[in-house]
Design an enzyme around this catalytic site. Structure first.
Site, short mmCIF file in Angstrom:
data_model
loop_
_atom_site.label_atom_id
_atom_site.label_comp_id
_atom_site.label_asym_id
_atom_site.label_seq_id
_atom_site.Cartn_x
_atom_site.Cartn_y
_atom_site.Cartn_z
N LYS A 188 63.12 12.64 -34.50
CA LYS A 188 61.89 12.50 -33.85
C LYS A 188 62.20 13.52 -32.09
O LYS A 188 63.79 13.86 -32.51
CB LYS A 188 61.73 11.43 -32.94
CG LYS A 188 63.37 10.43 -32.81
CD LYS A 188 63.62 10.92 -31.78
CE LYS A 188 63.07 11.63 -30.28
NZ LYS A 188 64.56 12.29 -29.66
N TYR A 273 60.45 7.22 -26.81
CA TYR A 273 60.70 5.67 -27.43
C TYR A 273 60.00 5.20 -26.74
O TYR A 273 60.04 3.50 -27.12
CB TYR A 273 62.28 5.96 -26.89
CG TYR A 273 63.48 6.55 -28.07
CD1 TYR A 273 64.22 6.32 -28.98
CD2 TYR A 273 63.87 8.23 -27.44
CE1 TYR A 273 64.85 6.68 -29.58
CE2 TYR A 273 64.58 8.66 -28.38
CZ TYR A 273 65.21 7.83 -29.27
OH TYR A 273 66.04 8.10 -30.00
P1 NAD Z 1 72.14 20.06 -31.04
O1 NAD Z 1 71.46 20.97 -29.55
O2 NAD Z 1 72.66 18.68 -30.59
O3 NAD Z 1 71.63 20.34 -32.08
C1 NAD Z 1 71.20 20.99 -32.60
C2 NAD Z 1 71.12 22.16 -33.79
O4 NAD Z 1 70.72 22.90 -33.86
C3 NAD Z 1 72.71 22.46 -33.48
O5 NAD Z 1 73.46 22.71 -34.78
C4 NAD Z 1 73.15 24.23 -33.55
O6 NAD Z 1 73.17 25.13 -33.48
C5 NAD Z 1 71.07 24.16 -34.10
N1 NAD Z 1 70.01 25.44 -34.02
C6 NAD Z 1 69.84 26.05 -35.09
N2 NAD Z 1 68.53 26.59 -34.05
C7 NAD Z 1 69.25 26.88 -33.18
C8 NAD Z 1 68.57 27.00 -31.47
N3 NAD Z 1 67.44 28.08 -32.11
N4 NAD Z 1 68.29 26.40 -30.32
C9 NAD Z 1 69.76 25.83 -30.54
N5 NAD Z 1 69.90 25.12 -31.43
C10 NAD Z 1 69.68 25.70 -32.85
O7 NAD Z 1 70.93 18.86 -30.99
P2 NAD Z 1 70.76 17.29 -31.09
O8 NAD Z 1 70.87 16.71 -30.56
O9 NAD Z 1 71.27 17.47 -32.62
O10 NAD Z 1 69.55 17.27 -31.51
C11 NAD Z 1 69.20 17.17 -32.40
C12 NAD Z 1 67.05 16.75 -33.61
O11 NAD Z 1 67.13 15.64 -33.32
C13 NAD Z 1 66.33 17.51 -32.13
O12 NAD Z 1 65.58 16.82 -32.73
C14 NAD Z 1 66.21 15.26 -31.44
O13 NAD Z 1 65.26 15.23 -30.46
C15 NAD Z 1 66.38 14.58 -32.52
N6 NAD Z 1 67.36 13.61 -31.89
C16 NAD Z 1 67.17 12.66 -32.60
C17 NAD Z 1 68.11 11.24 -32.10
C18 NAD Z 1 67.80 9.42 -32.35
O14 NAD Z 1 68.30 9.34 -32.21
N7 NAD Z 1 66.96 9.46 -33.66
C19 NAD Z 1 68.89 11.51 -31.31
C20 NAD Z 1 69.50 13.06 -30.41
C21 NAD Z 1 68.31 14.00 -31.18
#
Ligand code: NAD
Length: 444
Positions: A188, A273
């Site tokens: 999401k 949420y």
């Molecule tokens: P994050 O920034 O920690 O990780 C993102 C990943 O994408 C990294 O490994 C990064 O290297 C990669 N990536 C590839 N291309 C990129 C670019 N152009 N710019 C930035 N990063 C790039 O993010 P996250 O917190 O893991 O979030 C990822 C997804 O998960 C999002 O859609 C977020 O909304 C979702 N999320 C959901 C929950 C949940 O509880 N369901 C919690 C956190 C995040």
């Protein structure tokens, strides 16, 4: 056998090739259990028991593992058992994006999963992927990058892809995964616009692959309990919901504060949420939203996206939700449903990965009682992945399919429009309950 023993697979079950197993339509879940040498067959339904007895169906290899119970019945119901699929029968996932969520919650979640396993990793950082693969026993040959991702089509170990990338990258990878012939679980918010969500749904339909949005709250037992209180009118009809999701965001350079990558600010990330949980609890769809946005001037974090959104959603039953999300205040996540016959109920904290605390306040005689009816904690990510795996194995529509995500995208667009125009915005009036949800989860 003292405490527990796993019933060995029958030769018929062993003969079931893994791919055939995943692809065949299921006949229901049969669990073979051995406790202290006795081997009863427990089943989800009499029908599944009968059909499987003649011909072992896709889920018939599920094994029930039971632990000892030292507690009196008065101590409450125990969950000292697990119904699991053997590793070679589980749905194999490729995880795309090795960021915070993947490392902190999704990969550890596979440890509690019963039908799901991680078999491949997709990352732009080869060194990181190599180390993570070692930790989770993923073969080095199953590491992909964003360029050669489409080669997953030639890897029969991968049944499904879990997209955990910045929001605006979801569409591209969902479409590429579907074209590669894989089912898709997408984080999401589903994407950054309703048009994009429609394209994602179409791509998965065209490829005849399942699409689910990872709304973990809808698979979590304590939230389900709150939903049941509302739907069963335990304290009467829910008239008002208040929901708050705020956190103080850091580095101004991160993708969450970049409009092109995130699609928006606090609304699509954490306000979602509030929206999705309001809808889940009531089972209804808002027909009207009213919103305002406030962003602190000159805060370097909010050059492109909004800081906070205050919004109301109006539902056909007459319930009204009053919600807040912010990227500029100390972490706090909670919601409360106020009903019209002697009680209110909610969660504080809500929306976290762990430590959720249900709250109920109700009148009893002259007393106003407050209690915390907390159910045993379960890994939300394991529950969510296992539901998707069960849908893949048994060919069922996920509880939170792409259409559920599309509806949230439409609501967010209406919220932004309302804030921009300073007027309430109408949405399509939908009277049907759970209008976009698929098969109810069996676990949770
Ligand atoms: P994050 O920034 O920690 O990780 C993102 C990943 O994408 C990294 O490994 C990064 O290297 C990669 N990536 C590839 N291309 C990129 C670019 N152009 N710019 C930035 N990063 C790039 O993010 P996250 O917190 O893991 O979030 C990822 C997804 O998960 C999002 O859609 C977020 O909304 C979702 N999320 C959901 C929950 C949940 O509880 N369901 C919690 C956190 C995040």
């Amino acid at each position: 056998m003292d405490f527990e023993e796993i019933l060995p697979l029958t030769s018929a079950q062993k003969a079931y090739d893994r791919r055939q197993f995943i692809e065949s339509a299921g006949k229901g879940l049969i669990a073979a259990t051995v406790v202290g040498g006795i081997a009863p067959i427990a089943s989800a339904s009499a029908e599944s028991l009968d059909s499987s007895a003649e011909n072992p169906g896709p889920m018939s290899a599920a094994i029930k593992v039971v632990g000892p119970n030292q507690h009196a019945a008065s101590e409450g119901e125990r969950t000292n058992y697990a119904t699991i699929l053997p590793k070679d029968k589980r749905v194999g996932y490729a995880i795309v994006g090795l960021g915070e969520l993947t490392l902190e919650a999704i990969l550890p979640g596979f440890g509690s999963a019963k039908n799901s396993k991680v078999v491949a990793l997709v990352s732009g950082d080869a060194e990181k992927a190599k180390n993570v693969a070692m930790q989770y026993d993923v073969p080095q040959k199953n590491i992909y990058n964003y360029q050669n991702f489409d080669d997953i089509k030639n890897n029969p170990e991968i049944d499904a892809v879990y997209i955990v990338l910045p929001n605006s990258m979801h569409e591209e990878f969902v479409v590429r995964a579907a074209k590669a012939g894989k089912h898709v679980l997408c984080e999401k918010p589903m994407t950054t616009s309703s048009k994009s969500a429609e394209r994602m749904i179409d791509a998965c339909k065209k490829a005849d692959k399942k699409l689910m949005v990872a709304y973990r709250i809808q698979y979590e037992p304590n939230n389900k309990q709150i939903k049941d209180f509302a739907r069963q009118k335990k304290y009467g009809k829910v008239k008002v919901i208040t929901s708050t999701n705020v956190q103080n965001i850091g580095d101004p350079k991160q993708w969450r504060l970049n409009k092109a990558l995130a699609g928006g600010g606090s609304l699509p990330d954490i306000g979602l949420y509030d929206i999705n949980t309001n809808r889940y609890i009531l089972g209804e769809e808002p027909y009207l939203v009213n919103a305002s946005i406030y962003t602190t001037p000159n805060d370097p974090r909010f050059k492109e996206v909004e800081e906070m959104v205050m919004f109301q959603m109006y539902f056909p039953s007459g319930a009204v939700a009053n919600n807040t999300c912010s990227y500029g205040a100390h972490n706090s996540k909670h919601y409360r449903c106020y009903a019209d016959n002697g009680g209110w109920f909610g969660m504080d904290p809500a929306f976290d990965y762990k430590g959720l605390m249900p709250e109920v306040g109700h009148a009893e005689g002259k007393a106003e009682n407050k209690m915390n009816p907390k159910l045993p904690e379960k890994d939300q990510f394991a529950l969510e992945m296992d539901h998707f795996s069960e849908c893949v194995i048994e060919n069922k529509m996920p509880y939170t399919p792409g259409e559920e995500g599309l509806q949230d995208q439409k609501i967010m667009e209406a919220i932004y429009e309302s804030a921009r125009t300073n007027k309430p915005v109408q949405l399509e009036r939908i009277e049907k309950l759970d209008a976009f949800r698929g098969t109810m989860p069996t676990e949770g």
